[in-house]
Write a protein that holds these residues in place. Sequence first.
Motif, PDB file in Angstrom:
ATOM      1  N   GLY A  55      -8.549  -1.773  10.476  1.00 25.80           N
ATOM      2  CA  GLY A  55      -9.150  -2.046   9.140  1.00 25.80           C
ATOM      3  C   GLY A  55      -8.801  -1.017   8.037  1.00 25.80           C
ATOM      4  O   GLY A  55      -8.711  -1.653   6.867  1.00 25.80           O
ATOM      5  N   GLN A  56      -8.620   0.210   8.437  1.00 28.82           N
ATOM      6  CA  GLN A  56      -8.293   0.987   7.481  1.00 28.82           C
ATOM      7  C   GLN A  56      -6.817   0.654   6.666  1.00 28.82           C
ATOM      8  O   GLN A  56      -6.552   0.911   5.611  1.00 28.82           O
ATOM      9  CB  GLN A  56      -8.276   2.551   7.947  1.00 28.82           C
ATOM     10  CG  GLN A  56      -9.700   3.068   8.130  1.00 28.82           C
ATOM     11  CD  GLN A  56     -10.568   3.133   7.035  1.00 28.82           C
ATOM     12  OE1 GLN A  56     -10.245   3.496   6.012  1.00 28.82           O
ATOM     13  NE2 GLN A  56     -11.911   2.670   7.369  1.00 28.82           N
ATOM     14  N   LEU A  57      -5.743   0.584   7.718  1.00 28.92           N
ATOM     15  CA  LEU A  57      -4.542   0.042   7.448  1.00 28.92           C
ATOM     16  C   LEU A  57      -4.498  -1.173   6.535  1.00 28.92           C
ATOM     17  O   LEU A  57      -3.926  -1.106   5.443  1.00 28.92           O
ATOM     18  CB  LEU A  57      -3.732  -0.138   8.676  1.00 28.92           C
ATOM     19  CG  LEU A  57      -2.201  -0.508   8.463  1.00 28.92           C
ATOM     20  CD1 LEU A  57      -1.564   0.491   7.748  1.00 28.92           C
ATOM     21  CD2 LEU A  57      -1.571  -1.297   9.765  1.00 28.92           C
ATOM     22  N   PHE A  58      -5.469  -2.141   6.687  1.00 35.62           N
ATOM     23  CA  PHE A  58      -5.271  -3.458   5.976  1.00 35.62           C
ATOM     24  C   PHE A  58      -5.968  -3.109   4.555  1.00 35.62           C
ATOM     25  O   PHE A  58      -5.519  -3.601   3.818  1.00 35.62           O
ATOM     26  CB  PHE A  58      -5.854  -4.486   6.509  1.00 35.62           C
ATOM     27  CG  PHE A  58      -5.261  -5.140   7.641  1.00 35.62           C
ATOM     28  CD1 PHE A  58      -3.928  -5.540   7.599  1.00 35.62           C
ATOM     29  CD2 PHE A  58      -5.844  -5.400   9.002  1.00 35.62           C
ATOM     30  CE1 PHE A  58      -3.387  -6.001   8.697  1.00 35.62           C
ATOM     31  CE2 PHE A  58      -5.079  -5.898   9.940  1.00 35.62           C
ATOM     32  CZ  PHE A  58      -3.798  -6.019   9.928  1.00 35.62           C
ATOM     33  N   LEU A  59      -7.031  -2.177   4.493  1.00 36.70           N
ATOM     34  CA  LEU A  59      -7.508  -1.932   3.372  1.00 36.70           C
ATOM     35  C   LEU A  59      -6.691  -1.152   2.381  1.00 36.70           C
ATOM     36  O   LEU A  59      -6.340  -1.236   1.202  1.00 36.70           O
ATOM     37  CB  LEU A  59      -8.766  -0.937   3.753  1.00 36.70           C
ATOM     38  CG  LEU A  59      -9.498  -0.385   2.296  1.00 36.70           C
ATOM     39  CD1 LEU A  59     -10.181  -1.700   1.364  1.00 36.70           C
ATOM     40  CD2 LEU A  59     -10.701   0.559   2.503  1.00 36.70           C
ATOM     41  N   ALA A  60      -6.091  -0.115   2.898  1.00 37.05           N
ATOM     42  CA  ALA A  60      -5.031   0.412   2.254  1.00 37.05           C
ATOM     43  C   ALA A  60      -3.720  -0.467   1.845  1.00 37.05           C
ATOM     44  O   ALA A  60      -3.248  -0.223   0.361  1.00 37.05           O
ATOM     45  CB  ALA A  60      -4.234   1.660   3.028  1.00 37.05           C
ATOM     46  N   LEU A  61      -3.057  -1.440   2.396  1.00 38.57           N
ATOM     47  CA  LEU A  61      -2.158  -2.118   2.071  1.00 38.57           C
ATOM     48  C   LEU A  61      -2.805  -3.303   1.008  1.00 38.57           C
ATOM     49  O   LEU A  61      -2.216  -3.543   0.063  1.00 38.57           O
ATOM     50  CB  LEU A  61      -1.868  -3.089   3.274  1.00 38.57           C
ATOM     51  CG  LEU A  61      -0.646  -2.364   4.421  1.00 38.57           C
ATOM     52  CD1 LEU A  61      -0.515  -3.274   5.638  1.00 38.57           C
ATOM     53  CD2 LEU A  61       0.327  -1.776   3.503  1.00 38.57           C
ATOM     54  N   SER A  62      -4.105  -3.811   1.328  1.00 41.58           N
ATOM     55  CA  SER A  62      -4.724  -4.539   0.117  1.00 41.58           C
ATOM     56  C   SER A  62      -4.930  -3.816  -1.292  1.00 41.58           C
ATOM     57  O   SER A  62      -4.519  -4.365  -2.389  1.00 41.58           O
ATOM     58  CB  SER A  62      -6.019  -5.031   0.656  1.00 41.58           C
ATOM     59  OG  SER A  62      -6.050  -5.775   1.788  1.00 41.58           O
ATOM     60  N   VAL A  63      -5.161  -2.468  -1.234  1.00 39.49           N
ATOM     61  CA  VAL A  63      -5.245  -1.740  -2.424  1.00 39.49           C
ATOM     62  C   VAL A  63      -3.987  -1.733  -2.982  1.00 39.49           C
ATOM     63  O   VAL A  63      -3.681  -1.966  -4.283  1.00 39.49           O
ATOM     64  CB  VAL A  63      -6.009  -0.325  -2.091  1.00 39.49           C
ATOM     65  CG1 VAL A  63      -5.756   0.546  -3.317  1.00 39.49           C
ATOM     66  CG2 VAL A  63      -7.413  -0.403  -1.741  1.00 39.49           C
ATOM     67  N   PHE A  64      -2.797  -1.366  -2.235  1.00 39.64           N
ATOM     68  CA  PHE A  64      -1.489  -1.263  -2.733  1.00 39.64           C
ATOM     69  C   PHE A  64      -1.087  -2.569  -3.493  1.00 39.64           C
ATOM     70  O   PHE A  64      -0.453  -2.765  -4.631  1.00 39.64           O
ATOM     71  CB  PHE A  64      -0.629  -0.863  -1.596  1.00 39.64           C
ATOM     72  CG  PHE A  64       0.733  -1.020  -2.053  1.00 39.64           C
ATOM     73  CD1 PHE A  64       1.293  -0.053  -3.008  1.00 39.64           C
ATOM     74  CD2 PHE A  64       1.712  -1.891  -1.806  1.00 39.64           C
ATOM     75  CE1 PHE A  64       2.936  -0.007  -3.337  1.00 39.64           C
ATOM     76  CE2 PHE A  64       3.002  -2.042  -2.140  1.00 39.64           C
ATOM     77  CZ  PHE A  64       3.385  -0.990  -2.897  1.00 39.64           C
ATOM     78  N   LEU A  65      -1.598  -3.592  -2.546  1.00 39.98           N
ATOM     79  CA  LEU A  65      -1.077  -4.977  -3.450  1.00 39.98           C
ATOM     80  C   LEU A  65      -1.826  -5.265  -4.442  1.00 39.98           C
ATOM     81  O   LEU A  65      -1.182  -5.905  -5.522  1.00 39.98           O
ATOM     82  CB  LEU A  65      -1.238  -6.172  -2.244  1.00 39.98           C
ATOM     83  CG  LEU A  65      -0.342  -6.076  -1.027  1.00 39.98           C
ATOM     84  CD1 LEU A  65      -0.769  -7.133  -0.004  1.00 39.98           C
ATOM     85  CD2 LEU A  65       1.004  -6.530  -1.434  1.00 39.98           C
ATOM     86  N   VAL A  66      -3.087  -4.997  -4.658  1.00 36.10           N
ATOM     87  CA  VAL A  66      -3.691  -5.241  -5.828  1.00 36.10           C
ATOM     88  C   VAL A  66      -3.368  -4.486  -6.996  1.00 36.10           C
ATOM     89  O   VAL A  66      -3.100  -4.818  -8.050  1.00 36.10           O
ATOM     90  CB  VAL A  66      -5.505  -5.049  -5.641  1.00 36.10           C
ATOM     91  CG1 VAL A  66      -5.957  -5.002  -6.848  1.00 36.10           C
ATOM     92  CG2 VAL A  66      -5.791  -6.091  -4.670  1.00 36.10           C
ATOM     93  N   ALA A  67      -2.946  -3.173  -6.769  1.00 34.57           N
ATOM     94  CA  ALA A  67      -2.462  -2.274  -7.845  1.00 34.57           C
ATOM     95  C   ALA A  67      -0.874  -2.765  -8.452  1.00 34.57           C
ATOM     96  O   ALA A  67      -0.763  -2.755  -9.454  1.00 34.57           O
ATOM     97  CB  ALA A  67      -1.964  -0.781  -7.148  1.00 34.57           C
ATOM     98  N   ALA A  68      -0.198  -3.266  -7.467  1.00 31.31           N
ATOM     99  CA  ALA A  68       1.029  -3.920  -7.608  1.00 31.31           C
ATOM    100  C   ALA A  68       0.892  -5.094  -8.621  1.00 31.31           C
ATOM    101  O   ALA A  68       1.591  -5.388  -9.487  1.00 31.31           O
ATOM    102  CB  ALA A  68       1.830  -4.179  -6.539  1.00 31.31           C
ATOM    103  N   ALA A  69      -0.129  -6.107  -8.107  1.00 25.11           N
ATOM    104  CA  ALA A  69      -0.353  -7.202  -8.937  1.00 25.11           C
ATOM    105  C   ALA A  69      -0.667  -6.830 -10.215  1.00 25.11           C
ATOM    106  O   ALA A  69      -0.480  -7.661 -11.313  1.00 25.11           O
ATOM    107  CB  ALA A  69      -1.268  -8.055  -8.248  1.00 25.11           C
TER     108      ALA A  69
END
Length: 188
Positions: free
Chosen positions: A24-38
Motif C-alpha cells: 500500500g505504501q509503495l503504491f501510494l508513493a508511486l501514485s504521488v509521483f505519477l500525479v506530480a509528473a502529470a
Amino acid sequence: DMVGQAPVPPSQARQAAEPTTDFGQLFLALSVFLVAAALLLTGLLAALGIDQRSAEVGIYLALGLRTRSVRRLLMAEHLLLALVGSAIGALTGLGYARLVLGGLRTVWSGAVAGTSLHYHAEPTTIMLAAAIGLAVGFVAMWLVLRRKAAGSVRQLLGEQSGGASIRPAGPLRRKLVLIGGIASGAMA
C-alpha cells in the motif's frame, strides 16, 4: 518429527506468519509521483501551446482586442480541451485500475501474498477526479497566460526589439476588426 530443530517461540511464529511487505505504501508513493509528473506535464504542455500561439496572441492584440478578451478566448478553448481531457482521463484511469488489479490477481499474485483484491469505484470519486483534473488544467493555463500577457505585442509577434510595450488599438479599431471578422465569416 522435530529432531534436531529448536522449538520456535509463539511470538516469533506469529511475526513470521504476518505479511512482510506493505505494498500500500509503495503504491501510494508511486501514485504521488505519477500525479506530480502529470501536474508538471500539464503545465509544460500549456506553456508550449501558448508559446506556439504567441504570434496569434500578438495579432489579436495588434488588431485591437483587449488583453482580457484574448485571455478569455484562450481560456475558453483550453477549458474545453481540459474538459474533454478530464473525461478521457477519468475513463482511462478506470481501465488502468482494472488492468493493474487484474495483473495483481494473476501474474503478480506473489507480490500481494494472496491478498484478495477487488475493484471498487464510486461515481462521486470519479467525478471528483475529473473535476480536479479540470481545475489543474485551468490553473496551469491561467498561470501561463498571466506570464505571457506581460510581453509586448512586438515580442509576441516575434520581433525582439526590447522596446516599450505597445498598447492594443483603441475602440474604433476593435469595432472595425469585429465588423471585418463578421463580414469574412459571412463570405466563407
